[in-house]
Design a protein around this motif. Structure first.
Motif, mmCIF file in Angstrom:
data_model
loop_
_atom_site.group_PDB
_atom_site.id
_atom_site.type_symbol
_atom_site.label_atom_id
_atom_site.label_comp_id
_atom_site.label_asym_id
_atom_site.label_seq_id
_atom_site.Cartn_x
_atom_site.Cartn_y
_atom_site.Cartn_z
ATOM 1 N N GLY A 141 30.681 -28.521 10.814
ATOM 2 C CA GLY A 141 31.452 -29.511 11.573
ATOM 3 C C GLY A 141 31.726 -29.077 13.005
ATOM 4 N N THR A 142 31.887 -27.775 13.219
ATOM 5 C CA THR A 142 32.114 -27.307 14.597
ATOM 6 C C THR A 142 30.821 -27.257 15.380
ATOM 7 N N MET A 143 29.759 -26.853 14.678
ATOM 8 C CA MET A 143 28.501 -26.695 15.404
ATOM 9 C C MET A 143 27.943 -28.035 15.879
ATOM 10 N N ILE A 144 27.936 -29.012 14.996
ATOM 11 C CA ILE A 144 27.372 -30.306 15.393
ATOM 12 C C ILE A 144 28.418 -31.054 16.212
ATOM 13 N N GLY A 145 28.108 -31.314 17.463
ATOM 14 C CA GLY A 145 29.081 -32.001 18.321
ATOM 15 C C GLY A 145 28.334 -32.843 19.325
ATOM 16 N N SER A 146 28.282 -32.347 20.533
ATOM 17 C CA SER A 146 27.608 -33.100 21.587
ATOM 18 C C SER A 146 26.189 -32.607 21.832
ATOM 19 N N GLY A 147 25.943 -31.322 21.551
ATOM 20 C CA GLY A 147 24.720 -30.656 21.994
ATOM 21 C C GLY A 147 23.424 -31.313 21.548
ATOM 22 N N ILE A 148 23.329 -31.667 20.282
ATOM 23 C CA ILE A 148 22.072 -32.204 19.788
ATOM 24 C C ILE A 148 21.760 -33.568 20.439
ATOM 25 N N LEU A 200 36.501 -20.564 28.653
ATOM 26 C CA LEU A 200 35.697 -21.031 27.531
ATOM 27 C C LEU A 200 36.218 -22.315 26.902
ATOM 28 N N LYS A 201 37.469 -22.309 26.512
ATOM 29 C CA LYS A 201 37.996 -23.482 25.796
ATOM 30 C C LYS A 201 38.020 -24.723 26.677
ATOM 31 N N PRO A 202 38.569 -24.621 27.915
ATOM 32 C CA PRO A 202 38.577 -25.836 28.744
ATOM 33 C C PRO A 202 37.169 -26.339 29.056
ATOM 34 N N SER A 203 36.202 -25.427 29.287
ATOM 35 C CA SER A 203 34.876 -25.929 29.636
ATOM 36 C C SER A 203 34.234 -26.609 28.428
ATOM 37 N N THR A 204 34.556 -26.125 27.234
ATOM 38 C CA THR A 204 34.065 -26.800 26.025
ATOM 39 C C THR A 204 34.551 -28.245 26.000
ATOM 40 N N VAL A 205 35.865 -28.406 26.196
ATOM 41 C CA VAL A 205 36.437 -29.763 26.166
ATOM 42 C C VAL A 205 35.810 -30.626 27.265
ATOM 43 N N VAL A 231 32.807 -30.385 28.782
ATOM 44 C CA VAL A 231 31.416 -30.776 28.501
ATOM 45 C C VAL A 231 31.390 -31.896 27.460
ATOM 46 N N ILE A 232 32.152 -31.708 26.393
ATOM 47 C CA ILE A 232 32.073 -32.692 25.310
ATOM 48 C C ILE A 232 32.572 -34.063 25.801
ATOM 49 N N CYS A 233 33.616 -34.075 26.621
ATOM 50 C CA CYS A 233 34.127 -35.369 27.112
ATOM 51 C C CYS A 233 33.147 -36.016 28.097
ATOM 52 N N LEU A 262 21.608 -23.110 22.771
ATOM 53 C CA LEU A 262 22.688 -22.378 22.107
ATOM 54 C C LEU A 262 24.015 -23.120 22.205
ATOM 55 N N TRP A 263 24.145 -23.962 23.223
ATOM 56 C CA TRP A 263 25.359 -24.794 23.300
ATOM 57 C C TRP A 263 25.447 -25.669 22.050
ATOM 58 N N ALA A 264 24.303 -26.252 21.649
ATOM 59 C CA ALA A 264 24.321 -27.114 20.473
ATOM 60 C C ALA A 264 24.668 -26.324 19.214
ATOM 61 N N TYR A 265 24.310 -25.044 19.194
ATOM 62 C CA TYR A 265 24.603 -24.216 18.020
ATOM 63 C C TYR A 265 25.978 -23.547 18.110
ATOM 64 N N ASP A 266 26.633 -23.626 19.252
ATOM 65 C CA ASP A 266 27.896 -22.901 19.393
ATOM 66 C C ASP A 266 28.903 -23.384 18.352
ATOM 67 N N GLY A 267 29.708 -22.451 17.865
ATOM 68 C CA GLY A 267 30.638 -22.777 16.798
ATOM 69 C C GLY A 267 30.250 -22.031 15.524
ATOM 70 N N TRP A 268 29.109 -21.286 15.558
ATOM 71 C CA TRP A 268 28.655 -20.546 14.373
ATOM 72 C C TRP A 268 29.654 -19.478 13.954
ATOM 73 N N ASN A 269 30.557 -19.102 14.867
ATOM 74 C CA ASN A 269 31.522 -18.034 14.562
ATOM 75 C C ASN A 269 32.872 -18.587 14.104
ATOM 76 N N ASN A 270 32.949 -19.909 13.913
ATOM 77 C CA ASN A 270 34.282 -20.476 13.747
ATOM 78 C C ASN A 270 35.020 -20.100 12.471
ATOM 79 N N LEU A 271 34.275 -19.791 11.411
ATOM 80 C CA LEU A 271 34.962 -19.416 10.174
ATOM 81 C C LEU A 271 35.689 -18.080 10.355
ATOM 82 N N GLY A 310 38.715 -31.802 18.134
ATOM 83 C CA GLY A 310 38.778 -30.500 17.469
ATOM 84 C C GLY A 310 38.874 -29.363 18.466
ATOM 85 N N SER A 311 38.089 -29.454 19.539
ATOM 86 C CA SER A 311 38.096 -28.363 20.517
ATOM 87 C C SER A 311 39.406 -28.315 21.272
ATOM 88 N N CYS A 312 39.993 -29.470 21.518
ATOM 89 C CA CYS A 312 41.295 -29.520 22.181
ATOM 90 C C CYS A 312 42.323 -28.815 21.310
HETATM 91 N N1 ARG Z 1 28.060 -26.984 19.378
HETATM 92 C C1 ARG Z 1 29.045 -27.903 19.854
HETATM 93 C C2 ARG Z 1 28.400 -29.100 20.496
HETATM 94 O O1 ARG Z 1 27.212 -29.232 20.395
HETATM 95 C C3 ARG Z 1 29.987 -27.273 20.819
HETATM 96 C C4 ARG Z 1 30.881 -26.302 20.160
HETATM 97 C C5 ARG Z 1 31.914 -25.813 21.088
HETATM 98 N N2 ARG Z 1 32.469 -24.599 20.612
HETATM 99 C C6 ARG Z 1 33.527 -24.512 19.856
HETATM 100 N N3 ARG Z 1 33.840 -23.333 19.452
HETATM 101 N N4 ARG Z 1 34.263 -25.541 19.555
HETATM 102 O O2 ARG Z 1 29.071 -29.931 21.055
#
Ligand code: ARG
Length: 502
Positions: free
Chosen positions: A56-63, A135-140, A142-144, A246-255, A336-338
Motif C-alpha cells: 500500500g505504501t509502495m504503490i502510489g503515484s510513481g507507476i 524527505l517527508k515534505p517532498s514526498t507529499v 510530488v504526490i500532490c 525507485l521513486w515508484a518503489y519507495d516505501g519498501w522499508n515501511n514495515l 498516508g504520507s501526510c
Molecule cells: N512509491 C510511492 C509512489 O509511487 C511513494 C512513496 C513515498 N514514500 C513513503 N515512504 N511514503 O508514490
C-alpha cells in the motif's frame, strides 16, 4: 516473542523522553499505520497486514508518472524495462537487509533506530532532521503534483493545464489532506482504505487491458529486435532513470517503522518483504508492458499522464475512469504520507530534535496538529519552484544517501555485535551491493551534471549539524521560545500529549 513491556525499555521514535513506550492504537490500512495516543500498544500487525502495509505504501503515484522519466533517462524501451526490474531487485535486496536490522533491533523507527545503534546519535539526528525538512515534505509535494496532473488530464485533453493552475490544485490537495489528518485519525484511516482499493483497481485494469491489447497483436513496440534502439550510454542519465523508477518503489522499508507492533517480527518481517516486493515488481513490469502495448517511445515521452493516455487508447469512452482512479490513488497516497510525515516530525520533536511545540497534540481531536501543519507548510513551499521530476531527483538523492548509510549499518553491526542472535541473516553481499548502488546513485548525477537542487539537498543534511550542537546536545532554548510555545498552544489548542486525559 517480545511483549510490550519488553519494548518499553527501548527508546526510539515511538518512545518519549522518559523512555516510556508511547501507547498507540494502530489503524493499519494500506499506506499507513495510523496511531492514536493513549491506547495500549497492541501487537496487531500480522503477515497479511504487513504485506498490505508495504504494498500500500509502495504503490502510489510513481507507476502512473515515472515511466516517462525512466524512458527519458534510458532512451529505449528495452533498457527501461530492465531498469524497472533492476529497481525492484535493489528494493528487494535493500528490504532484506532491513529485515536483518529489524529483527536484530526491534525498535520502531527504521533508519533512525538503526543509525543510532550502529553509528551513534549524530547520524541518527541528521536522518531525522533531513527527513523532517526534505524527505517527508517532498514526498507529499510530488504526490500532490501527480494528483493535479491527473485531475486536469481529462479537462485539458492531453495538452496539459497551465503550470500555475496545476500548482494551485496541488496546493489545494495538500491543504485538504492536512485538514483531514488534523480533523481525525479515524477519518484519515477511512480515506486511506477507500483510496487503497481505487489504486489496486486502476492497476488491475491497466494490466488486464494490456493483455487484451497484446492478444490482439499489439506487440510491435516490444519486439526484441528494436526495443534497444536509442539506448543511452550516459551513466548519470541512467542514474536519473533509476531515481524515477525507485521513486515508484519507495516505501519498501515501511514495515520497519512499526516493528514494535508486529505480532511475530522475527518471522513476519522477512516474510512480508519476500512476498510484497516481488509482487509489486511483477505488477510494475506488467503495467509498463501494458503501456508499451499501445504507445511507442515518442508517444510515451509526450505524455505527462501515461495512464490517462493509455486509457484514451484502450478504453475509448470509458477512459475517464483512469484519471479518476489515479487521482484517487494519489490522493490516498498523499493522505498516508501526510500522516506519516506529521508523525515523524512529532516523534523527532519529542526526542528534543525540533521545537517542543511540534510534539503537541490537539486537545479535542487528539491529532498531532502542529507537526502536520509544519510538514504541509514545507511541502507547499516546495511546490512553488518545483516540478515533479526535479522534486523526485531531490528526494531520491537525499533518500539514497540514508539508505546507503543504513546498508553500511548492517555491515558495521556485523563487526560490532558479531555474536548477537540474528533471527534473519541476510547474505552480506546484498547490503554491500545495495551500498555500492547507493554510492553510484548519489555520486553519478553529481559528477556528471551537478544540479543546484542536489547541492541544496546536501547542504540541508549538513546544516543539521549546526543545530545539533547547541539545541540538541546542549539543550539550548532560544529567548522568547517559551512565550512563543505558549501562544501557539493557545491559538492551535494543543497540549503536550502526556497531559491529556486518559
Ligand atoms: N512509491 C510511492 C509512489 O509511487 C511513494 C512513496 C513515498 N514514500 C513513503 N515512504 N511514503 O508514490
Amino acid at each position: 516473542m517480545a511483549d510490550s513491556s519488553e519494548d518499553a525499555r527501548y527508546r526510539g521514535p515511538n518512545s518519549n523522553n522518559n523512555g516510556d513506550t508511547i501507547k498507540s492504537n494502530g489503524f493499519h490500512n494500506g499506506d499507513v499505520v495510523i496511531q492514536e495516543e493513549k491506547v495500549a500498544l497492541k501487537k496487531r500487525v500480522g503477515l497479511v497486514s504487513g504485506i498490505a502495509l508495504i504494498v500500500g505504501t509502495m504503490i502510489g503515484s510513481g507507476i502512473f508518472i515515472s515511466p516517462k522519466g525512466v524512458l527519458d533517462g534510458t532512451g529505449s524501451i528495452g533498457l527501461s524495462l530492465i531498469v524497472w526490474l533492476g529497481c525492484g531487485l535493489i528494493s528487494l535486496f535493500g528490504a532484506l537487509s532491513y529485515a536483518e536490522l529489524g529483527t536484530l533491533i526491534t525498535k520502531s523507527g527504521a533508519e533512525f533506530a538503526y543509525l543510532f545503534e550502529a553509528m551513534g546519535p549524530i547520524p541518527a539526528y541528521m536522518y531525522s532532521w533531513t527527513s523532517v525538512i526534505v524527505l517527508k515534505p517532498s514526498t507529499v509535494a510530488v504526490i500532490c503534483l501527480a494528483f493535479a496532473e491527473y485531475v486536469f488530464e481529462p479537462i485539458f485533453d492531453g495538452c496539459g493545464p497551465p503550470e500555475l493552475i496545476k500548482k494551485l490544485l496541488a496546493a489545494a490537495a495538500i491543504l485538504a489532506v492536512t485538514m483531514v489528518n488534523c480533523y481525525s485519525v479515524k477519518l484519515a484511516s477511512r480515506v486511506q482504505v477507500f483510496f487503497t482499493f481505487t489504486k489496486l483497481a486502476a492497476l488491475a485494469m491497466i494490466i488486464i487491458g494490456g493483455f487484451v491489447m497484446m492478444g490482439q497483436g499489439n506487440t510491435q513496440n516490444l519486439d526484441p529486435k528494436t526495443t534497444f534502439q536509442g539506448t543511452t550510454s550516459s551513466a548519470s542519465a541512467i542514474a536519473l532513470a533509476f531515481y524515477d523508477g525507485l521513486w515508484a518503489y519507495d516505501g519498501w522499508n515501511n514495515l520497519n517503522y512499526v516493528t514494535e507492533e508486529l505480532k511475530n517480527p522475527y518471522k513476519d518481517l522477512p516474510r512480508s518483504i519476500i512476498i510484497a516486493l516481488p509482487l509489486v515488481t511483477i505488477c510494475y513490469l506488467l503495467t509498463n508492458i501494458s503501456y508499451f502495448s499501445v504507445m511507442d517511445k515518442a508517444e510515451l515521452l509526450a505524455s505527462d499522464a501515461v495512464a490517462a493516455t493509455w486509457g484514451a487508447r484502450v478504453l475509448g469512452v470509458a477512459a475517464i475512469i483512469i484519471p479518476i482512479s489515479v487521482a484517487c490513488s494519489t490522493f490516498g497516497a498523499a493522505n498516508g504520507s501526510c500522516f506519516t510525515g506529521g508523525r515523524l516530525v512529532y516523534a523527532a520533536a519529542r526526542e528534543g530534535h525540533l521545537p517542543e511545540i511540534l510534539s503537541y497534540v490537539h486537545v479535542r481531536q487528539l491529532t498531532p496538529l502542529p507537526s502536520l501543519v509544519f510538514t504541509s507548510l514545507i511541502a507547499l513551499i516546495m511546490i512553488i519552484p518545483g516540478d515533479i521530476f526535479t522534486l523526485i531527483d531531490f528526494f531520491s538523492f537525499t533518500a539514497w544517501l540514508f539508505y546507503g548509510a543504513t546498508m553500511a549499518a548492517v555491515i558495521i553491526l556485523r563487526f560490532t555485535r558479531p555474536h548477537e542472535h540474528r533471527p534473519y541473516k541476510v547474505p552480506i553481499v546484498l547490503p554491500i551491493f545495495v551500498l555500492l548502488c547507493s554510492i553510484y546513485l548519489v555520486l553519478g548525477p553529481i559528477i556528471d551534471n551537478p544540479q543546484i537542487e542536489l547541492l541544496y539537498a546536501f547542504l540541508f543534511v549538513i546544516s543539521g549539524l549546526i543545530f545539533y550542537v547547541p539545541f540538541v546536545h546542549f539543550k539550548l532554548v532560544l529567548p522568547g521560545m517559551d512565550t512563543f510555545t505558549k501562544y501557539m498552544q493557545l491559538i492551535l489548542e494543543v497540549a503536550p500529549s502526556k497531559y491529556l486525559p486518559p
